[in-house]
Design an enzyme around this catalytic site. Structure first.
Site, short mmCIF file in Angstrom:
data_model
loop_
_atom_site.label_atom_id
_atom_site.label_comp_id
_atom_site.label_asym_id
_atom_site.label_seq_id
_atom_site.Cartn_x
_atom_site.Cartn_y
_atom_site.Cartn_z
N GLY A 14 61.42 -55.13 13.99
CA GLY A 14 60.05 -54.63 13.85
C GLY A 14 59.11 -55.73 13.41
O GLY A 14 59.44 -56.53 12.55
N ASP A 106 66.99 -56.74 8.50
CA ASP A 106 68.46 -56.70 8.43
C ASP A 106 69.15 -56.87 9.79
O ASP A 106 70.16 -57.56 9.89
CB ASP A 106 68.96 -55.46 7.68
CG ASP A 106 68.32 -54.17 8.14
OD1 ASP A 106 67.57 -54.21 9.13
OD2 ASP A 106 68.59 -53.13 7.53
N ASP A 131 59.59 -53.16 5.37
CA ASP A 131 60.46 -52.26 4.60
C ASP A 131 60.84 -52.78 3.21
O ASP A 131 61.28 -52.00 2.37
CB ASP A 131 61.76 -51.98 5.37
CG ASP A 131 61.52 -51.07 6.56
OD1 ASP A 131 60.45 -50.44 6.61
OD2 ASP A 131 62.40 -51.00 7.43
N ASP A 133 63.44 -54.31 2.21
CA ASP A 133 64.78 -53.80 1.89
C ASP A 133 65.87 -54.88 1.92
O ASP A 133 67.01 -54.58 2.25
CB ASP A 133 65.13 -52.66 2.84
CG ASP A 133 65.11 -53.09 4.30
OD1 ASP A 133 64.61 -54.21 4.58
OD2 ASP A 133 65.57 -52.34 5.15
N ARG A 175 62.90 -45.90 7.41
CA ARG A 175 64.02 -45.09 7.90
C ARG A 175 65.13 -45.07 6.86
O ARG A 175 65.72 -44.05 6.59
CB ARG A 175 64.51 -45.69 9.22
CG ARG A 175 65.32 -44.74 10.05
CD ARG A 175 65.44 -45.19 11.49
NE ARG A 175 65.34 -46.63 11.67
CZ ARG A 175 64.85 -47.22 12.76
NH1 ARG A 175 64.41 -46.48 13.76
NH2 ARG A 175 64.80 -48.53 12.86
N ALA A 190 50.25 -39.90 -5.98
CA ALA A 190 50.88 -38.74 -5.34
C ALA A 190 51.52 -37.81 -6.37
O ALA A 190 51.96 -38.25 -7.43
CB ALA A 190 51.95 -39.21 -4.36
N GLU A 191 51.54 -36.54 -6.03
CA GLU A 191 52.14 -35.54 -6.93
C GLU A 191 53.67 -35.53 -6.78
O GLU A 191 54.38 -35.16 -7.71
CB GLU A 191 51.57 -34.15 -6.63
CG GLU A 191 50.24 -33.86 -7.31
CD GLU A 191 49.09 -34.76 -6.88
OE1 GLU A 191 49.05 -35.15 -5.69
OE2 GLU A 191 48.22 -35.09 -7.71
N GLU A 226 59.86 -41.62 5.99
CA GLU A 226 60.37 -41.20 7.31
C GLU A 226 61.86 -40.84 7.27
O GLU A 226 62.31 -39.91 7.93
CB GLU A 226 60.05 -42.38 8.24
CG GLU A 226 60.88 -42.61 9.40
CD GLU A 226 60.57 -43.98 10.05
OE1 GLU A 226 60.15 -44.95 9.39
OE2 GLU A 226 60.79 -44.04 11.26
#
Ligand code: F6P
Length: 327
Positions: A14, A106, A131, A133, A175, A190-191, A226
């Site tokens: 990506g 990755d 990401d 990650d 993902r 955000a809640e 997602e």
């Protein structure tokens, strides 16, 4: 003295904002050391298809501010086969490439690790993915820009949510990684935040929404990664609505707009530092490592290790904090 004469640089997987700033740094650092550079188009696919371009300092002029990747990118299935990698090796050697700089996430590093072992070709990985990650770097290139894009969107959604007293489920990318969701959930107030790494049941979520209602909140935003196990924002919204219909509910999927845009200053500097370090370390004899930024220092981590540890960035205390700050 390094034996390296020509570096092949490519982006793969990506795309991420800041990849161009990184390619620019790789090209110019190599040229500075009198090393030739070949740009490999579309990542591993370009090695197989012989999509190569000669690069010089001017090939990367006016690219530092550009999103996407001028080298293009792809996810290449053929490279996962032995035959595909053999073809790729033959092709890169035919144009004199004797070392590689791989910019990606990755999937890119998995390919680089196998390829480098099979053909004993030096390779350095640079973490380029929204990401965030990868183990061995506090930040990946593109993550900061993607966060800023998401925050801008959440702020806008908040305006309309508050005007209509609505509940919004906003789906962000990730993902397998909840980094964007957690970070933007905190920054966007955000809640609730739903992540791939940590299951949140629908009843637990409804409890939180009940509390927001009792606290007389005029708008409520739930960030859904997602890859959340409940199956994405539409599914979560549907299941919540079946049991809790206090709010008028809407869903926004941010999708690929998170991957585009001009890189933030943070990403440009990160990309420049990592691209510069990658070439210097390659010439110093390092191989099969990823260069990353840890505590503002450039560090090398073996590709194997960078791929192995996925959950290090989601601090439990940050999740706890969101519950407290959402009251
Ligand atoms: O790897 C980055 C990423 O944006 C993930 O967060 C997302 O799941 C995936 O790429 C989407 O990939 P594609 O563009 O191939 O749909």
């Amino acid at each position: 003295m390094s034996k390296i004469k020509r570096i092949g640089v490519f982006t793969s997987g990506g795309d991420a904002p800041g990849m161009n700033a990184c390619v620019r740094a790789v090209v110019r650092t190599a040229i500075y050391h009198d090393i030739a550079v070949t740009g490999i188009l579309q990542g591993y696919q370009g090695m197989i298809d012989q999509s190569f371009i000669e690069m010089n300092s001017r090939s990367v002029s006016n690219t530092i501010q550009m999103g996407g990747t001028i080298l293009k990118t792809a996810r290449c299935l053929e490279f996962r086969t032995k035959e595909g990698r053999a073809k790729a090796y033959e092709n890169i050697r035919s144009v004199g490439i004797d070392a590689l700089v791989a910019i990606g996430g990755d999937g890119t590093f998995t390919g680089a690790e196998v390829f480098s072992r099979e053909y004993d070709i030096p390779v350095i990985g640079i973490p380029g993915t929204i990401d965030n990650d990868l183990y061995g770097t506090d930040y990946t290139i593109g993550y900061d820009t993607a966060n800023n894009t998401v925050i801008d969107a959440i702020d806008k959604i908040r305006d309309t949510a508050a005007s209509h007293d609505r509940l919004f489920f906003v789906e962000v990318m990730g993902r397998d990684s909840g980094c964007i969701a957690l970070n933007c959930g905190i920054a966007g107030g955000a809640e609730a935040i739903l992540l791939p790494e940590k299951e949140t049941g629908i009843d637990e979520l409804i409890d939180k929404l009940e509390r927001a209602k009792e606290g007389k909140k005029s708008s409520t935003i739930v960030i859904v990664a997602e890859g959340d196990k409940n199956g994405g924002a539409y599914n979560v919204a549907k299941r919540v609505e079946e049991k809790f219909d206090f709010y008028d509910t809407k869903v926004t999927i941010l999708g690929h707009l998170q991957r585009g845009g001009s890189p933030s200053s943070f990403d440009r500097v990160l990309a420049s530092r990592l691209g510069y370090a990658a070439v210097n370390r390659l010439l110093a004899g390092e191989t099969r490592v990823m260069v990353g930024l840890r505590n503002n220092e450039i560090e090398s981590t073996s590709l194997e290790e960078a791929l192995s540890n996925k959950e290090f960035k989601l601090a439990e205390d940050m999740l706890e904090m969101t519950n407290v700050l959402a009251i």
